[in-house]
Scaffold this motif. Structure first.
Motif, PDB file in Angstrom:
ATOM      1  N   ASP A 201       0.828  -1.216   0.000  1.00  0.00           N
ATOM      2  CA  ASP A 201       0.000   0.000   0.000  1.00  0.00           C
ATOM      3  C   ASP A 201       0.860   1.263   0.000  1.00  0.00           C
ATOM      4  O   ASP A 201       0.477   2.285  -0.584  1.00  0.00           O
ATOM      5  CB  ASP A 201      -0.911   0.020   1.236  1.00  0.00           C
ATOM      6  CG  ASP A 201      -2.073  -0.949   1.126  1.00  0.00           C
ATOM      7  OD1 ASP A 201      -2.302  -1.468   0.018  1.00  0.00           O
ATOM      8  OD2 ASP A 201      -2.739  -1.198   2.150  1.00  0.00           O
ATOM      9  N   PHE A 202       2.009   1.212   0.677  1.00  0.00           N
ATOM     10  CA  PHE A 202       2.869   2.393   0.753  1.00  0.00           C
ATOM     11  C   PHE A 202       3.357   2.796  -0.637  1.00  0.00           C
ATOM     12  O   PHE A 202       3.454   3.984  -0.952  1.00  0.00           O
ATOM     13  CB  PHE A 202       4.055   2.122   1.686  1.00  0.00           C
ATOM     14  CG  PHE A 202       3.664   1.936   3.121  1.00  0.00           C
ATOM     15  CD1 PHE A 202       3.515   3.018   3.971  1.00  0.00           C
ATOM     16  CD2 PHE A 202       3.412   0.661   3.632  1.00  0.00           C
ATOM     17  CE1 PHE A 202       3.137   2.854   5.300  1.00  0.00           C
ATOM     18  CE2 PHE A 202       3.041   0.479   4.953  1.00  0.00           C
ATOM     19  CZ  PHE A 202       2.895   1.568   5.784  1.00  0.00           C
ATOM     20  N   TYR A 203       3.676   1.804  -1.468  1.00  0.00           N
ATOM     21  CA  TYR A 203       4.098   2.093  -2.838  1.00  0.00           C
ATOM     22  C   TYR A 203       2.939   2.660  -3.657  1.00  0.00           C
ATOM     23  O   TYR A 203       3.125   3.564  -4.470  1.00  0.00           O
ATOM     24  CB  TYR A 203       4.633   0.829  -3.505  1.00  0.00           C
ATOM     25  CG  TYR A 203       5.975   0.388  -2.976  1.00  0.00           C
ATOM     26  CD1 TYR A 203       7.152   0.964  -3.448  1.00  0.00           C
ATOM     27  CD2 TYR A 203       6.070  -0.606  -2.011  1.00  0.00           C
ATOM     28  CE1 TYR A 203       8.386   0.563  -2.968  1.00  0.00           C
ATOM     29  CE2 TYR A 203       7.299  -1.014  -1.513  1.00  0.00           C
ATOM     30  CZ  TYR A 203       8.453  -0.425  -1.994  1.00  0.00           C
ATOM     31  OH  TYR A 203       9.674  -0.820  -1.512  1.00  0.00           O
ATOM     32  N   ALA A 204       1.750   2.120  -3.431  1.00  0.00           N
ATOM     33  CA  ALA A 204       0.578   2.623  -4.150  1.00  0.00           C
ATOM     34  C   ALA A 204       0.314   4.088  -3.804  1.00  0.00           C
ATOM     35  O   ALA A 204      -0.005   4.904  -4.678  1.00  0.00           O
ATOM     36  CB  ALA A 204      -0.652   1.771  -3.801  1.00  0.00           C
ATOM     37  N   ILE A 205       0.476   4.438  -2.520  1.00  0.00           N
ATOM     38  CA  ILE A 205       0.280   5.824  -2.100  1.00  0.00           C
ATOM     39  C   ILE A 205       1.311   6.729  -2.761  1.00  0.00           C
ATOM     40  O   ILE A 205       0.995   7.817  -3.239  1.00  0.00           O
ATOM     41  CB  ILE A 205       0.371   5.933  -0.565  1.00  0.00           C
ATOM     42  CG1 ILE A 205      -0.802   5.196   0.091  1.00  0.00           C
ATOM     43  CG2 ILE A 205       0.392   7.395  -0.115  1.00  0.00           C
ATOM     44  CD1 ILE A 205      -0.657   5.035   1.585  1.00  0.00           C
ATOM     45  N   GLY A 206       2.564   6.288  -2.800  1.00  0.00           N
ATOM     46  CA  GLY A 206       3.611   7.096  -3.409  1.00  0.00           C
ATOM     47  C   GLY A 206       3.422   7.269  -4.899  1.00  0.00           C
ATOM     48  O   GLY A 206       3.749   8.317  -5.462  1.00  0.00           O
ATOM     49  N   SER A 207       2.885   6.247  -5.571  1.00  0.00           N
ATOM     50  CA  SER A 207       2.657   6.341  -7.014  1.00  0.00           C
ATOM     51  C   SER A 207       1.527   7.308  -7.324  1.00  0.00           C
ATOM     52  O   SER A 207       1.622   8.122  -8.242  1.00  0.00           O
ATOM     53  CB  SER A 207       2.331   4.950  -7.583  1.00  0.00           C
ATOM     54  OG  SER A 207       3.410   4.062  -7.398  1.00  0.00           O
TER      55      SER A 207
END
Length: 340
Positions: A201-207
């Motif tokens: 999820d952290f990567y999804a937020i950053g993207s």
């Protein structure tokens, strides 16, 4: 080609491109060590290697926590101040209560770090205040609090329990405790980010925070968790700082926030979020530390350390931008073929 297959293939391309960044850091480290060792054979002595890993341990630990925040497209400039506050506060408590041991020191340090991370997380995730503004403000607030507590005093190694000093200078099977602690934390955090849906999820937020929110990702809670982890690891870093150096003053780790951010970006974590690993961030910290040690061995003016760090930071940001454009171009072509 199905949508699932295309998605997996696309993710494979992104992973391959950015894994190359980590490989390039390893190669740069190998070249740097080889050149320095050729100029001074003592550089690769047992003591020389031990000093490098000890010096890199705390910076790499902070870089792991910072990576969590940067991956979500945020930043934490307060980590250096948290290290200083924890180092002095925990040292002050231990000096006044000699019966307390290393376990109490670690718990107290992490709690203080979590409180600082909680303040940052609340203001950024729920207050919607830009991360740069929040953490720059808390940097100065924490520094002021540290100086108010210290009031010009100094904590000395002779005032600390033996168990705490042993943590900073002891070893197991010849390997110092500090690098071992950093490696364990790095592996645990890296495994979580890679293997759990909540970690991804952290990567999804950053993207894309907006797209992540529409997909059901609890954006505010994840950003809060990122700052809590960064604060907790900064708190642990403060305890390790105390254990490593013994003698601490109020402004310890002053300016380290820039070194931490540099290590993270040089290690391949995109400052725009969504890309990178904690392994790369730790390698970035090791590279910067090795450069410092190499310059000392080669008797180069310390000014060049800052100049080289700045140059590496600019190079890393430029490379990130080029890679991002290249990956976007590849994805457009694949999507066009898939659409046709």
């Amino acid at each position: 080609m199905t949508a699932v297959t295309a998605g997996r293939s696309t993710r494979g391309i992104v992973d391959l491109v950015f894994r190359a960044r980590e490989l390039s850091i390893v190669l740069a480290l190998a070249v740097l060590v080889a050149v320095t060792a050729a100029a001074n054979g003592n550089f690769l002595s047992a003591q020389g290697l031990k000093d490098i890993f000890l010096n890199a341990a705390i910076l790499a630990l902070l870089a792991v926590g910072q990576s969590f925040v940067v991956i979500t497209r945020n930043i934490d400039l307060s980590v250096g101040s948290v290290v200083g506050l924890v180092a002095f506060t925990v040292g002050d408590v231990l000096a006044a209560n000699q019966g307390l041991g290393v376990g109490v020191a670690i718990v107290l340090g992490i709690v203080i770090g979590c409180v600082c991370g909680l303040v940052n997380g609340l203001l950024v995730s729920f207050g919607k205040v830009p991360a740069l503004v929040v953490t720059l403000g808390t940097l100065y607030v924490i520094q002021g609090l540290d100086h108010a507590i210290a009031h010009g005093r100094q904590i000395n190694a002779v005032d600390l329990p033996r168990s705490v000093l042993s943590l900073g200078n002891g070893s197991v099977l010849g390997i110092p405790y500090l690098p071992l602690i950093t490696v364990v934390v790095m592996l645990a955090v890296g495994y979580y980010l890679r293997s759990y849906a909540s970690g991804r999820d952290f990567y999804a937020i950053g993207s894309s925070p907006e797209a992540a929110g529409l997909a059901g990702v609890p954006v505010r809670r994840r950003v809060m968790a990122a700052y809590l982890l960064s604060g907790a690891l900064a708190g642990l870093g403060g305890v390790l700082w105390l254990a490593r150096f013994g003698t601490v003053v109020a402004d310890d780790a002053h300016g380290w926030e820039l070194q931490v951010v540099s290590a993270v970006v040089v290690g391949g974590v995109a400052i725009t979020g969504g890309v990178g690993t904690v392994y790369g961030a730790a390698l970035g910290a090791l590279l910067l530390t090795t450069i410092t040690s190499a310059l000392v061995v080669l008797k180069v003016n310390p000014f060049w350390q800052q100049a080289i760090t700045g140059a590496l930071l600019l190079l890393a940001i430029s490379v990130d931008r080029v890679l991002a454009l290249r990956v976007a171009r590849i994805l457009r072509r694949r999507n066009a073929r898939h659409g046709s």
